[in-house]
Design an enzyme around this catalytic site. Structure first.
Site, PDB file in Angstrom:
ATOM      1  N   LYS A 131       9.347  -3.030 -15.382  1.00 22.33           N
ATOM      2  CA  LYS A 131       8.830  -3.618 -16.148  1.00 22.33           C
ATOM      3  C   LYS A 131       7.584  -4.171 -15.365  1.00 22.33           C
ATOM      4  CE  LYS A 131       9.519  -8.303 -16.604  1.00 22.33           C
ATOM      5  NZ  LYS A 131       8.617  -9.413 -16.071  1.00 22.33           N
ATOM      6  N   ASN A 132       7.842  -4.668 -14.072  1.00 20.66           N
ATOM      7  CA  ASN A 132       6.867  -5.349 -13.394  1.00 20.66           C
ATOM      8  C   ASN A 132       5.792  -4.298 -12.422  1.00 20.66           C
ATOM      9  OD1 ASN A 132       7.574  -7.522 -14.056  1.00 20.66           O
ATOM     10  ND2 ASN A 132       8.834  -8.098 -12.157  1.00 20.66           N
TER      11      ASN A 132
ATOM     12  N   ARG B  49       2.943 -14.181 -20.331  1.00 19.93           N
ATOM     13  CA  ARG B  49       2.225 -14.671 -19.026  1.00 19.93           C
ATOM     14  C   ARG B  49       1.323 -13.371 -18.669  1.00 19.93           C
ATOM     15  NH1 ARG B  49       1.890 -18.429 -16.298  1.00 19.93           N
ATOM     16  NH2 ARG B  49       1.296 -17.100 -14.546  1.00 19.93           N
TER      17      ARG B  49
ATOM     18  N   CYS C  10       5.772 -21.543 -17.207  1.00 20.85           N
ATOM     19  CA  CYS C  10       6.792 -21.254 -17.690  1.00 20.85           C
ATOM     20  C   CYS C  10       8.299 -22.036 -17.241  1.00 20.85           C
ATOM     21  CB  CYS C  10       6.921 -19.772 -17.974  1.00 20.85           C
ATOM     22  SG  CYS C  10       7.613 -19.005 -16.360  1.00 20.85           S
TER      23      CYS C  10
ATOM     24  N   ARG D  83       3.125 -22.041 -12.326  1.00 24.78           N
ATOM     25  CA  ARG D  83       2.406 -20.709 -12.240  1.00 24.78           C
ATOM     26  C   ARG D  83       1.010 -20.706 -12.567  1.00 24.78           C
ATOM     27  NH1 ARG D  83       6.679 -16.134 -14.724  1.00 24.78           N
ATOM     28  NH2 ARG D  83       5.654 -14.990 -13.272  1.00 24.78           N
ATOM     29  N   PRO D  84       0.006 -21.394 -11.645  1.00 18.96           N
ATOM     30  CA  PRO D  84      -1.099 -21.395 -11.760  1.00 18.96           C
ATOM     31  C   PRO D  84      -1.984 -20.081 -11.411  1.00 18.96           C
ATOM     32  CG  PRO D  84      -0.422 -22.502  -9.737  1.00 18.96           C
ATOM     33  CD  PRO D  84       0.633 -22.123 -10.476  1.00 18.96           C
ATOM     34  N   ILE D  85      -3.148 -20.050 -11.802  1.00 20.68           N
ATOM     35  CA  ILE D  85      -3.721 -18.602 -11.709  1.00 20.68           C
ATOM     36  C   ILE D  85      -4.998 -18.524 -10.614  1.00 20.68           C
ATOM     37  CG2 ILE D  85      -2.912 -17.164 -13.542  1.00 20.68           C
ATOM     38  CD1 ILE D  85      -5.851 -17.961 -14.682  1.00 20.68           C
ATOM     39  N   ASP D  86      -4.854 -19.976  -9.845  1.00 24.53           N
ATOM     40  CA  ASP D  86      -6.036 -20.308  -8.796  1.00 24.53           C
ATOM     41  C   ASP D  86      -6.397 -19.254  -7.822  1.00 24.53           C
ATOM     42  OD1 ASP D  86      -4.531 -21.797  -6.315  1.00 24.53           O
ATOM     43  OD2 ASP D  86      -3.368 -21.074  -8.049  1.00 24.53           O
ATOM     44  N   LEU D  87      -5.436 -18.513  -7.559  1.00 22.57           N
ATOM     45  CA  LEU D  87      -5.639 -17.622  -6.459  1.00 22.57           C
ATOM     46  C   LEU D  87      -6.448 -16.235  -7.228  1.00 22.57           C
ATOM     47  CD1 LEU D  87      -2.425 -17.571  -4.432  1.00 22.57           C
ATOM     48  CD2 LEU D  87      -4.644 -18.671  -3.696  1.00 22.57           C
TER      49      LEU D  87
ATOM     50  N   ASP E 124      13.711 -12.470  -8.093  1.00 19.84           N
ATOM     51  CA  ASP E 124      14.126 -12.035  -9.436  1.00 19.84           C
ATOM     52  C   ASP E 124      15.645 -11.618  -9.207  1.00 19.84           C
ATOM     53  OD1 ASP E 124      10.984 -10.606 -10.273  1.00 19.84           O
ATOM     54  OD2 ASP E 124      11.536 -12.435 -10.118  1.00 19.84           O
TER      55      ASP E 124
ATOM     56  N   ILE F 209       9.830 -19.215  -3.641  1.00 18.21           N
ATOM     57  CA  ILE F 209       9.016 -18.764  -4.465  1.00 18.21           C
ATOM     58  C   ILE F 209       8.323 -19.518  -5.542  1.00 18.21           C
ATOM     59  CG2 ILE F 209       7.971 -16.665  -5.795  1.00 18.21           C
ATOM     60  CD1 ILE F 209       8.521 -15.992  -2.770  1.00 18.21           C
TER      61      ILE F 209
ATOM     62  N   ARG G  19      12.895  -9.241 -22.838  1.00 19.64           N
ATOM     63  CA  ARG G  19      11.639  -9.065 -22.213  1.00 19.64           C
ATOM     64  C   ARG G  19      11.896  -7.955 -21.258  1.00 19.64           C
ATOM     65  NH1 ARG G  19      10.085 -13.266 -19.835  1.00 19.64           N
ATOM     66  NH2 ARG G  19       8.461 -11.698 -19.253  1.00 19.64           N
TER      67      ARG G  19
HETATM   68  C1  EPZ Z   1       5.417 -11.522 -10.266  1.00 18.63           C
HETATM   69  O1  EPZ Z   1       4.886 -12.626 -11.151  1.00 18.63           O
HETATM   70  C2  EPZ Z   1       6.521 -11.023 -11.238  1.00 18.63           C
HETATM   71  N1  EPZ Z   1       6.181 -10.708 -12.737  1.00 18.63           N
HETATM   72  C3  EPZ Z   1       7.549 -11.981 -11.726  1.00 18.63           C
HETATM   73  O2  EPZ Z   1       8.605 -11.352 -12.097  1.00 18.63           O
HETATM   74  C4  EPZ Z   1       8.064 -12.209  -9.945  1.00 18.63           C
HETATM   75  O3  EPZ Z   1       8.840 -13.077  -9.887  1.00 18.63           O
HETATM   76  C5  EPZ Z   1       6.873 -12.866  -9.126  1.00 18.63           C
HETATM   77  O4  EPZ Z   1       6.010 -11.716  -9.219  1.00 18.63           O
HETATM   78  C6  EPZ Z   1       7.306 -12.843  -7.655  1.00 18.63           C
HETATM   79  O5  EPZ Z   1       7.867 -11.603  -7.146  1.00 18.63           O
HETATM   80  C7  EPZ Z   1       5.177  -9.631 -13.057  1.00 18.63           C
HETATM   81  O6  EPZ Z   1       5.169  -8.747 -12.185  1.00 18.63           O
HETATM   82  C8  EPZ Z   1       4.807  -9.320 -14.387  1.00 18.63           C
HETATM   83  P1  EPZ Z   1       3.116 -14.521  -8.136  1.00 18.63           P
HETATM   84  P2  EPZ Z   1       3.563 -13.356 -10.608  1.00 18.63           P
HETATM   85  O7  EPZ Z   1       1.685 -14.596  -8.392  1.00 18.63           O
HETATM   86  O8  EPZ Z   1       2.550 -12.222 -10.248  1.00 18.63           O
HETATM   87  C9  EPZ Z   1       2.140 -18.942  -7.071  1.00 18.63           C
HETATM   88  C10 EPZ Z   1      10.632 -11.394 -13.702  1.00 18.63           C
HETATM   89  O9  EPZ Z   1      11.688 -12.055 -13.731  1.00 18.63           O
HETATM   90  N2  EPZ Z   1       0.760 -18.716  -7.309  1.00 18.63           N
HETATM   91  O10 EPZ Z   1       3.665 -13.648  -6.883  1.00 18.63           O
HETATM   92  O11 EPZ Z   1       3.191 -14.361 -11.579  1.00 18.63           O
HETATM   93  C11 EPZ Z   1       3.022 -19.060  -8.214  1.00 18.63           C
HETATM   94  O12 EPZ Z   1       2.973 -20.418  -8.906  1.00 18.63           O
HETATM   95  C12 EPZ Z   1       9.094 -12.147 -13.168  1.00 18.63           C
HETATM   96  O13 EPZ Z   1      10.256 -10.054 -13.868  1.00 18.63           O
HETATM   97  C13 EPZ Z   1      -0.218 -19.604  -7.172  1.00 18.63           C
HETATM   98  O14 EPZ Z   1       0.129 -20.952  -6.708  1.00 18.63           O
HETATM   99  O15 EPZ Z   1       4.089 -14.022  -9.299  1.00 18.63           O
HETATM  100  C14 EPZ Z   1       4.338 -18.743  -7.717  1.00 18.63           C
HETATM  101  O16 EPZ Z   1       5.031 -20.010  -7.056  1.00 18.63           O
HETATM  102  C15 EPZ Z   1       9.444 -13.405 -13.038  1.00 18.63           C
HETATM  103  N3  EPZ Z   1      -1.564 -19.445  -7.468  1.00 18.63           N
HETATM  104  C16 EPZ Z   1       4.037 -18.006  -6.544  1.00 18.63           C
HETATM  105  O17 EPZ Z   1       2.653 -18.108  -6.305  1.00 18.63           O
HETATM  106  C17 EPZ Z   1      -1.821 -18.304  -8.042  1.00 18.63           C
HETATM  107  O18 EPZ Z   1      -2.935 -18.014  -8.545  1.00 18.63           O
HETATM  108  C18 EPZ Z   1       4.473 -16.379  -6.548  1.00 18.63           C
HETATM  109  O19 EPZ Z   1       3.596 -16.042  -7.834  1.00 18.63           O
HETATM  110  C19 EPZ Z   1      -0.797 -17.202  -8.192  1.00 18.63           C
HETATM  111  C20 EPZ Z   1       0.531 -17.519  -7.941  1.00 18.63           C
END
Ligand code: EPZ
Length: 417
Positions: free
Chosen positions: A22-23, A94, A118, A123-127, A306, A328, A398
């Site tokens: 999926k990812n 998301r 969620c 889960r912000p998108i600031d980065l 995960d 995480i 999902r």
């Molecule tokens: C991906 O989510 C996966 N989803 C998640 O899988 C997985 O848990 C996660 O990576 C970590 O491995 C998909 O690929 C669709 P991150 P993503 O950005 O990209 C923080 C599942 O069960 N962060 O690596 O959203 C964030 O809040 C799902 O299949 C910021 O602070 O994860 C988190 O604490 C759940 N600012 C951490 O980083 C940002 O701009 C990791 O998030 C982005 C992230």
């Protein structure tokens, strides 16, 4: 609302084949925006999220066909005519934020509903947005939307404060059609990012170093359509491995990549589980004495977050004390209440779960709070005494395709109601 009913205690046997990830499929679908041509993603997992993203891409006037029989996703992005997707669709998932980077790269613009948090975290998108700004985009946030504009994106150095998977994928895609070179440092190294780079390079892109902490993207002018087969789902494979150990069974899992499963295999072997690998076939024997272990979730190649809920379910049945620390996501222990209703003995202390192993779990009515939590409750139900009914299984659909059928084929007493 559907539920899944399990009567525990059956040993599993036989083989199960793993779907594609999926990812991986989601960012691959989003990246087709970049080429303005036809792409075919074959052997795609027919998951709820894939259909939702398909509809989001259709709302941009892309031609999307998802053929459940052949498992092919055929996407033609040559007729895209807008860059603000249907809001009610975006809100459903998301990961729809993965279209930001490709739209900015291809059209110099996107306007999209800001993803809310969620169950597992804010889960912000600031980065993601910091990366887009570094490439020259103007970002505005207001009325629940984020909008980005750029006449021409220019390659630049981007250092990620945290190796976020989504931010790495989005900035990588934004840089593909930018002018000059982009260097993403402290990038996420997940196998799904390597898979994304493989597809983009076969479209004519220039991505170097995906899968490492430093990724170079040399901007190109044009891309063309391509065909791509995604990687297998390491988290689905890990879920079935835990299912085998929780039920003290020996099974065979087809379609794995040993490298991708290393952190999971290492922990299970440390517990005492016997695992043999033969190319992309894994044989696991969970009918052994097990010992407790401590685990800390980390970005890849560390232990995947995960898999945290699933392995907690297993540790809850192993005599002794185990500690699992979630680094995480800030809120990924919602399922613990439900597992304790099944007789587990788990206490939360900050970002750690302290697990005292119990003799046996007992069946109960439980609720899935998110995708992986739901899968973990199914696994506990397979090992528990008596009947378990899992509700809110839409979370599970999902990310797992026909999970109950796959376990039925392994001899479990499980059905969807
Ligand atoms: C991906 O989510 C996966 N989803 C998640 O899988 C997985 O848990 C996660 O990576 C970590 O491995 C998909 O690929 C669709 P991150 P993503 O950005 O990209 C923080 C599942 O069960 N962060 O690596 O959203 C964030 O809040 C799902 O299949 C910021 O602070 O994860 C988190 O604490 C759940 N600012 C951490 O980083 C940002 O701009 C990791 O998030 C982005 C992230």
């Amino acid at each position: 609302m559907d539920t899944i009913r399990i009567v525990g205690g059956n040993k599993l046997s036989g083989e199960v084949s793993i779907s594609t990830a999926k990812n991986s499929v989601l960012p691959l679908m989003a990246s087709t925006i970049l080429c303005g041509d036809k792409c075919i993603i074959s052997n795609a997992a027919m998951l709820e999220d894939v259909f939702v993203l398909g509809n989001i891409l259709k709302s941009l006037n892309m031609d999307v066909q998802i053929d459940e029989n052949s498992k092919r996703v055929i996407i033609d992005s040559s007729k895209i005519n807008n860059t603000d997707p249907k809001n009610e669709l975006v809100k459903k998932m998301r990961a729809s934020f993965l279209i930001m980077g490709p739209m900015l790269s291809k059209f110099g613009h996107f306007k999209i509903s800001l993803p809310g948090g969620c169950n597992i975290g804010t889960r912000p998108i600031d980065l993601h947005l910091k990366g887009f700004s570094a490439l020259g985009a103007d970002i505005t946030i207001g009325h629940g939307f984020v909008e980005a504009k750029a006449k021409k994106l220019k390659g630049n150095k981007v250092y990620l404060d945290f190796p976020s998977v989504g931010a790495t994928e989005n900035i990588l895609m934004a840089a593909v059609l930018a002018e000059g070179e982009t260097i993403i440092e402290n990038a996420a190294e997940e196998p799904e990012i390597e898979d994304l780079a493989r597809l983009i390079n076969s479209m004519g892109g220039k991505v170097i170093g995906a899968g490492t902490e430093t990724i170079h993207v040399i901007g190109v002018k044009n891309l063309k359509g391509t065909n791509h087969k995604p990687i297998y789902d390491r988290i689905e494979a890990g879920t079935f491995m835990i299912g085998a150990v929780l039920t003290k069974s020996k099974i065979q899992i087809n379609g794995i990549n040993e490298e991708h499963l290393k952190p999971i295999i290492a922990k299970l072997r440390e517990m005492g589980v016997i695992i043999e690998i033969d190319n992309c076939i894994l044989r696991i024997n969970g009918d052994v004495d097990l010992k407790p272990v401590d685990i800390k979730t980390m970005p890849y190649p560390g232990f995947p977050t995960d898999m945290q809920a699933q392995i907690t379910g297993l540790l809850s049945t192993i005599k002794g004390t185990s500690v699992i620390t979630e680094t995480i996501f800030e809120n990924r222990f919602m399922y613990v209440q439900e597992m304790n209703r099944m007789g587990a003995n788990i206490k939360i202390d900050g970002r750690s779960a302290i697990i005292e192993g119990v003799e046996k779990l007992t069946g109960a009515e439980v609720k899935a709070t998110d995708l992986r939590a739901g899968a973990a409750l199914i696994l506990c139900g397979l090992a528990a005494e008596g009947e378990t009914v899992v509700s809110d299984i839409f979370h599970i659909d999902r990310g797992y395709h026909n999970i109950e059928e796959k376990f039925q084929n392994l001899g479990a007493n499980i059905e969807r109601i």
